[in-house]
Design an enzyme around this catalytic site. Structure first.
Site, PDB file in Angstrom:
ATOM      1  N   SER A  10      27.822  38.268  44.476  1.00  0.00           N
ATOM      2  CA  SER A  10      28.458  36.955  44.336  1.00  0.00           C
ATOM      3  C   SER A  10      28.694  36.324  45.707  1.00  0.00           C
ATOM      4  O   SER A  10      29.428  36.867  46.532  1.00  0.00           O
ATOM      5  CB  SER A  10      29.792  37.092  43.599  1.00  0.00           C
ATOM      6  N   HIS A  35      24.608  35.769  42.499  1.00  0.00           N
ATOM      7  CA  HIS A  35      25.513  35.102  41.568  1.00  0.00           C
ATOM      8  C   HIS A  35      26.167  33.911  42.269  1.00  0.00           C
ATOM      9  O   HIS A  35      26.770  34.068  43.340  1.00  0.00           O
ATOM     10  CB  HIS A  35      26.579  36.109  41.114  1.00  0.00           C
ATOM     11  N   ASP A  37      28.935  31.057  41.888  1.00  0.00           N
ATOM     12  CA  ASP A  37      30.109  30.590  41.148  1.00  0.00           C
ATOM     13  C   ASP A  37      30.328  29.108  41.403  1.00  0.00           C
ATOM     14  O   ASP A  37      30.585  28.689  42.537  1.00  0.00           O
ATOM     15  CB  ASP A  37      31.352  31.373  41.574  1.00  0.00           C
ATOM     16  N   MET A  39      32.663  26.025  40.657  1.00  0.00           N
ATOM     17  CA  MET A  39      34.018  25.684  40.195  1.00  0.00           C
ATOM     18  C   MET A  39      34.311  24.220  40.502  1.00  0.00           C
ATOM     19  O   MET A  39      33.925  23.701  41.553  1.00  0.00           O
ATOM     20  CB  MET A  39      35.051  26.578  40.893  1.00  0.00           C
ATOM     21  N   HIS A  69      26.964  30.535  37.436  1.00  0.00           N
ATOM     22  CA  HIS A  69      28.119  30.681  36.552  1.00  0.00           C
ATOM     23  C   HIS A  69      28.927  29.391  36.614  1.00  0.00           C
ATOM     24  O   HIS A  69      29.624  29.129  37.598  1.00  0.00           O
ATOM     25  CB  HIS A  69      28.959  31.886  37.001  1.00  0.00           C
ATOM     26  N   MET A  71      31.857  27.299  35.943  1.00  0.00           N
ATOM     27  CA  MET A  71      33.279  27.257  35.584  1.00  0.00           C
ATOM     28  C   MET A  71      33.713  25.806  35.721  1.00  0.00           C
ATOM     29  O   MET A  71      34.476  25.427  36.611  1.00  0.00           O
ATOM     30  CB  MET A  71      34.076  28.193  36.494  1.00  0.00           C
ATOM     31  N   MET A 140      34.607  38.369  32.071  1.00  0.00           N
ATOM     32  CA  MET A 140      35.435  38.193  33.264  1.00  0.00           C
ATOM     33  C   MET A 140      36.567  39.221  33.218  1.00  0.00           C
ATOM     34  O   MET A 140      37.351  39.250  32.270  1.00  0.00           O
ATOM     35  CB  MET A 140      36.023  36.783  33.308  1.00  0.00           C
ATOM     36  N   GLY A 145      38.521  31.780  39.271  1.00  0.00           N
ATOM     37  CA  GLY A 145      39.024  30.815  40.244  1.00  0.00           C
ATOM     38  C   GLY A 145      38.955  31.310  41.670  1.00  0.00           C
ATOM     39  O   GLY A 145      38.666  30.546  42.582  1.00  0.00           O
ATOM     40  N   GLY A 147      38.049  34.873  44.419  1.00  0.00           N
ATOM     41  CA  GLY A 147      37.529  36.205  44.626  1.00  0.00           C
ATOM     42  C   GLY A 147      38.615  37.154  45.102  1.00  0.00           C
ATOM     43  O   GLY A 147      39.727  36.739  45.439  1.00  0.00           O
ATOM     44  N   GLY A 148      38.299  38.445  45.116  1.00  0.00           N
ATOM     45  CA  GLY A 148      39.209  39.435  45.660  1.00  0.00           C
ATOM     46  C   GLY A 148      40.364  39.832  44.772  1.00  0.00           C
ATOM     47  O   GLY A 148      41.319  40.455  45.228  1.00  0.00           O
ATOM     48  N   ASP A 178      32.304  40.721  35.737  1.00  0.00           N
ATOM     49  CA  ASP A 178      32.576  40.019  36.986  1.00  0.00           C
ATOM     50  C   ASP A 178      34.074  40.017  37.262  1.00  0.00           C
ATOM     51  O   ASP A 178      34.854  39.506  36.463  1.00  0.00           O
ATOM     52  CB  ASP A 178      32.056  38.579  36.875  1.00  0.00           C
ATOM     53  N   GLY A 179      34.471  40.614  38.397  1.00  0.00           N
ATOM     54  CA  GLY A 179      35.862  40.532  38.807  1.00  0.00           C
ATOM     55  C   GLY A 179      36.505  41.867  39.124  1.00  0.00           C
ATOM     56  O   GLY A 179      36.666  42.711  38.236  1.00  0.00           O
ATOM     57  N   GLY A 180      36.810  42.071  40.379  1.00  0.00           N
ATOM     58  CA  GLY A 180      37.566  43.258  40.777  1.00  0.00           C
ATOM     59  C   GLY A 180      36.819  44.567  40.684  1.00  0.00           C
ATOM     60  O   GLY A 180      37.443  45.637  40.639  1.00  0.00           O
ATOM     61  N   GLY A 200      31.540  40.700  44.722  1.00  0.00           N
ATOM     62  CA  GLY A 200      31.625  39.809  45.873  1.00  0.00           C
ATOM     63  C   GLY A 200      32.266  40.479  47.066  1.00  0.00           C
ATOM     64  O   GLY A 200      31.585  40.953  47.977  1.00  0.00           O
ATOM     65  N   SER A 201      33.582  40.545  47.054  1.00  0.00           N
ATOM     66  CA  SER A 201      34.306  41.095  48.197  1.00  0.00           C
ATOM     67  C   SER A 201      33.965  42.556  48.448  1.00  0.00           C
ATOM     68  O   SER A 201      33.935  43.009  49.594  1.00  0.00           O
ATOM     69  CB  SER A 201      35.823  40.932  47.997  1.00  0.00           C
TER      70      SER A 201
END
Length: 225
Positions: A10, A35, A37, A39, A69, A71, A140, A145, A147-148, A178-180, A200-201
């Site tokens: 991401s 990916h 994102d 927004m 993606h 959003m 998700m 909204g 990252g991290g 996606d996420g964490g 991502g992070s």
């Protein structure tokens, strides 16, 4: 039905001052998808990128799949713009579209793979009558909204249920999370049924992209569902 396990990087966590270089580096390190994102500071409380970034990556010579993606709300007007810019797959949130079936068909009509994304509290019921038009289900595991964020543990139950729906449907649908996602939870996410891991992070904030991605790959193939 076992889909190929993939790492999707991401760019939300990348250094945008040298985005082309960053993307090439993570691909060389082993990421098989990128990916993006998108927004709008309306559907989610952040503002990121538009079709020009997707177009710029293609112009830079990036040939791997670009997963967009969305959003955003409304959705439909951006679909042909991202398709023209080089998107491979376009995913949106069903509650952001007045007619999810029509939006899925629109994405297919412009030559892209279509998918639905589900926030932590969004039920999977939206899938009931559109599985034949869906190439990917995106779960998700954080609220969208930023990252991290920390992985929401209750997402594992949702991932397992989505995997069951895919198996029941017999359609070749991918299951993305996606996420964490980190080294300490990616194996559990894989065991729950996911086959695409959007990170991502965990990648871009690591000191060695290749070492991190190779570690993640070992963990996701350790035990396949």
């Amino acid at each position: 039905m076992n889909q190929k396990k993939e790492i999707s990087a991401s760019i939300l966590s990348a250094n945008f001052a040298k985005l082309g270089e960053e993307v090439k580096s993570v691909i060389q390190a082993g990421a098989s998808r990128i990916h993006i994102d998108v927004m709008d500071n309306h559907y989610v409380p952040n503002l990121t990128v538009g079709p020009l970034v997707c177009q710029a990556l293609r112009a830079e010579g990036i040939t791997v799949p670009l997963d967009v993606h969305l959003m955003v709300e409304p959705v439909d007007a951006l679909v042909p713009l991202f398709a023209k810019a080089g998107a491979t797959r376009i995913v949106f949130h069903p509650e952001a579209s007045k007619h999810s079936d029509r939006t899925l068909q629109l994405i297919q009509d412009v030559g892209c793979e279509a998918g639905l994304a589900f926030n932590p509290a969004t039920p999977l019921d939206y899938l009931d009558y559109v599985l034949d038009k869906v190439s990917v289900i995106l779960i998700m595991s954080v609220n969208p909204g930023f990252g991290g964020q920390k992985f929401i543990s209750s997402s594992l139950k949702k991932i397992k249920r989505a995997h069951e729906l895919i198996l029941e449907s017999r359609y070749p649908i991918h299951l993305e999370v996606d996420g964490g996602i980190k080294a300490d939870n990616i194996e559990s996410i894989s065991k729950a049924g996911a086959n695409i891991f959007c990170m991502g992070s965990a990648i871009f904030e690591s000191k060695n992209y290749s070492a991190s991605i190779q570690e993640f790959k070992k963990l996701i193939v350790a035990r396949c569902p």
